[in-house]
Design an enzyme around this catalytic site. Structure first.
Site, PDB file in Angstrom:
ATOM      1  N   ASN A 129       1.009  -1.289  -0.141  1.00 20.94           N
ATOM      2  CA  ASN A 129       0.034   0.100  -0.031  1.00 20.94           C
ATOM      3  C   ASN A 129       0.817   1.265  -0.078  1.00 20.94           C
ATOM      4  OD1 ASN A 129      -1.676   2.119   0.662  1.00 20.94           O
ATOM      5  ND2 ASN A 129      -2.201   1.360   2.569  1.00 20.94           N
ATOM      6  N   TRP A 130       1.176   1.883  -1.169  1.00 15.96           N
ATOM      7  CA  TRP A 130       1.886   3.104  -1.368  1.00 15.96           C
ATOM      8  C   TRP A 130       1.363   4.279  -0.721  1.00 15.96           C
ATOM      9  CZ3 TRP A 130       4.104   2.567  -6.895  1.00 15.96           C
ATOM     10  CH2 TRP A 130       4.770   1.032  -7.056  1.00 15.96           C
ATOM     11  N   LYS A 131       0.073   4.286  -0.169  1.00 17.86           N
ATOM     12  CA  LYS A 131      -0.603   5.499   0.289  1.00 17.86           C
ATOM     13  C   LYS A 131      -0.239   6.773  -0.749  1.00 17.86           C
ATOM     14  CE  LYS A 131      -0.049   3.260   4.617  1.00 17.86           C
ATOM     15  NZ  LYS A 131       0.039   3.317   6.193  1.00 17.86           N
ATOM     16  N   HIS A 180      -9.334   0.907   4.892  1.00 17.38           N
ATOM     17  CA  HIS A 180      -8.268   1.028   5.783  1.00 17.38           C
ATOM     18  C   HIS A 180      -8.472   1.874   6.937  1.00 17.38           C
ATOM     19  CE1 HIS A 180      -3.990   2.386   6.691  1.00 17.38           C
ATOM     20  NE2 HIS A 180      -3.605   1.337   5.985  1.00 17.38           N
ATOM     21  N   GLU A 236      -6.749   4.392   8.035  1.00 17.75           N
ATOM     22  CA  GLU A 236      -6.777   5.797   7.793  1.00 17.75           C
ATOM     23  C   GLU A 236      -7.905   6.347   7.248  1.00 17.75           C
ATOM     24  OE1 GLU A 236      -2.854   5.427   5.604  1.00 17.75           O
ATOM     25  OE2 GLU A 236      -1.882   4.656   7.585  1.00 17.75           O
ATOM     26  N   GLU A 246      -5.298  -5.388  10.330  1.00 18.50           N
ATOM     27  CA  GLU A 246      -4.397  -4.414  10.780  1.00 18.50           C
ATOM     28  C   GLU A 246      -4.613  -3.823  12.022  1.00 18.50           C
ATOM     29  OE1 GLU A 246      -2.439  -3.198   6.904  1.00 18.50           O
ATOM     30  OE2 GLU A 246      -4.182  -1.782   6.947  1.00 18.50           O
ATOM     31  N   GLY A 274       2.176   1.979  10.850  1.00 22.18           N
ATOM     32  CA  GLY A 274       3.531   2.851  10.644  1.00 22.18           C
ATOM     33  C   GLY A 274       4.015   3.103  11.952  1.00 22.18           C
ATOM     34  N   SER A 330       3.525  -2.761  10.419  1.00 21.51           N
ATOM     35  CA  SER A 330       4.794  -2.919  10.631  1.00 21.51           C
ATOM     36  C   SER A 330       5.400  -4.201  10.206  1.00 21.51           C
ATOM     37  CB  SER A 330       5.281  -2.537  12.138  1.00 21.51           C
ATOM     38  OG  SER A 330       4.809  -1.078  12.228  1.00 21.51           O
ATOM     39  N   GLY A 383       2.689  -1.237   4.516  1.00 25.79           N
ATOM     40  CA  GLY A 383       2.811   0.214   4.092  1.00 25.79           C
ATOM     41  C   GLY A 383       4.313   0.488   3.779  1.00 25.79           C
ATOM     42  N   GLY A 384       4.956   1.166   5.001  1.00 21.87           N
ATOM     43  CA  GLY A 384       6.247   1.812   4.903  1.00 21.87           C
ATOM     44  C   GLY A 384       7.276   1.288   4.025  1.00 21.87           C
TER      45      GLY A 384
HETATM   46  C1  PEP Z   1      -0.792   0.045   6.297  1.00 20.94           C
HETATM   47  O1  PEP Z   1      -0.737   1.048   6.160  1.00 20.94           O
HETATM   48  O2  PEP Z   1      -1.659  -0.728   5.599  1.00 20.94           O
HETATM   49  C2  PEP Z   1       0.489  -0.716   6.880  1.00 20.94           C
HETATM   50  C3  PEP Z   1       0.374  -1.854   7.138  1.00 20.94           C
HETATM   51  O3  PEP Z   1       1.441   0.403   7.147  1.00 20.94           O
HETATM   52  P1  PEP Z   1       2.944  -0.085   7.873  1.00 20.94           P
HETATM   53  O4  PEP Z   1       3.383  -1.403   7.074  1.00 20.94           O
HETATM   54  O5  PEP Z   1       3.801   0.969   7.634  1.00 20.94           O
HETATM   55  O6  PEP Z   1       2.690  -0.404   9.406  1.00 20.94           O
END
Ligand code: PEP
Length: 254
Positions: free
Chosen positions: A12-14, A98, A100, A170, A176, A216, A237-238
C-alpha cells in the site's frame, strides 16, 4: 505445515510516489521478483500512477491494486473514482476500509460494504481492512470490535463474493509505528476472524478466504508472521516503498 491458501502480499503505497518514482519502484520489483511463483504480489500505487504502473507490469507476475474506490458507478461525485475507471488499468484489487480512511474520512462499515459490493460487481477483488485501536485492545474489546467490523463491512455479501474477498487484519496500533503484533497476537485474531466467517458464511468459505496481516511488517518479521496457520499474507505500508524491503518481505515469506 503447507498452507492451502496461496499467500498474497500487497504493498500500500498510500500518498507516496510520483509517476517517475512509481516506475522506478515497480521496475526494480519486476527485476527482483522475476522468478516468483509462490506468492501473489500486488502493488497499490496512488491513482495518478495507476496507468504507468499498469503498463509497466503487463508482462510480469505483479498485479495491480487501488487504494480506494467509490460505491457509485458514476455521476456527480466530485473527486471520486469509479470501479469502471479502475478497470481501464486492469486493476484487480482495491483496498477498502483502511484504518486511515476509517479515521480521517470517517468511513463506516456500511459504506465499506457498499464499496466492496460495487467492486465485486466490477470483478475487482476487495481487500477489506479491519483492526482495533490500542485502547480497544487494552480494554479487552478486540474481538468485539473486529466481529462488528466484519459483520458490517461484509454485509450483503454472497458466499461467492466472500470467497473472492481478501481480508486484512491491521491493528491500528501497529500501523506505521514500528511495533508489529507478535505472531501469536496476529494468529489469535486471524483465528477469530476465520471463526467469524464460519458464523457469517460457512466452513468452506472460511477455509478459503485469505486473511492478510498488516502493521509494521518488514523483512525481519515477515517469515514468522507468515508462518502462522491463519495468516495468509501481508498488507505492507512503509516497507513497500522500497525495492529491497518489499522484495525481501516476499522472498522471506516463501
Ligand atoms: C498499512 O498502512 O496498511 C500498513 C500496514 O502500514 P505499515 O506497514 O507502514 O505499518
Amino acid at each position: 505445515m503447507q498452507k492451502q491458501r496461496r499467500l498474497i502480499i500487497a504493498g500500500n503505497w498510500k500518498m507516496n510516489k510520483t509517476v517517475a518514482e512509481a516506475l522506478d519502484l515497480v521496475q526494480g520489483l519486476k527485476r527482483e521478483l522475476a522468478s516468483l511463483k509462490e506468492v501473489d504480489a500486488v502493488v497499490c500505487p496512488p491513482f495518478t500512477a495507476l496507468e504507468a504502473v499498469s503498463k509497466a507490469i503487463l508482462d510480469s507476475n505483479i498485479r495491480l491494486g487501488a487504494q480506494n474506490m467509490s460505491e457509485h458507478a458514476g455521476g456527480a461525485y466530485t473527486g471520486e473514482i469509479a470501479a469502471a475507471m479502475l478497470k481501464e488499468f486492469s486493476v484487480r484489487y482495491v483496498i477498502l476500509g483502511h484504518s486511515e480512511r476509517r479515521q480521517y474520512q470517517k468511513e463506516s462499515d456500511l459504506l465499506i460494504s457498499r464499496k466492496a459490493l460495487a467492486a465485486h460487481a466490477a470483478a475487482i477483488k476487495p481487500i477489506v481492512c479491519v483492526g482495533e485501536t490500542l485502547e480497544e485492545r487494552e480494554s479487552g474489546r478486540t474481538e468485539k470490535i473486529i466481529g462488528s467490523q466484519l459483520e458490517g463491512s461484509l454485509a450483503g455479501f454472497s458466499k461467492e463474493q466472500m470467497q473472492e474477498t481478501v481480508l486484512a487484519y491491521e491493528p491500528v496500533w501497529a500501523i506505521g509505528t514500528g511495533r508489529n503484533a507478535t505472531p501469536q497476537q496476529a494468529q489469535e485474531v486471524h483465528a477469530f476472524i476465520r471463526q467469524t466467517l464460519v458464523t457469517l458464511f460457512d466452513d468452506a468459505v472460511a477455509k478459503r478466504v485469505r486473511v492478510q496481516y498488516g502493521g509494521s511488517v518488514k523483512a525481519s518479521n515477515a517469515r514468522e508472521l507468515m508462518s502462522q496457520p491463519d495468516v495468509d499474507g501481508a498488507l505492507v505500508g512503509g516497507a513497500a516503498l522500497e525495492i529491497r524491503s518489499f522484495s525481501d518481505i516476499i522472498k522471506n515469506s516463501i
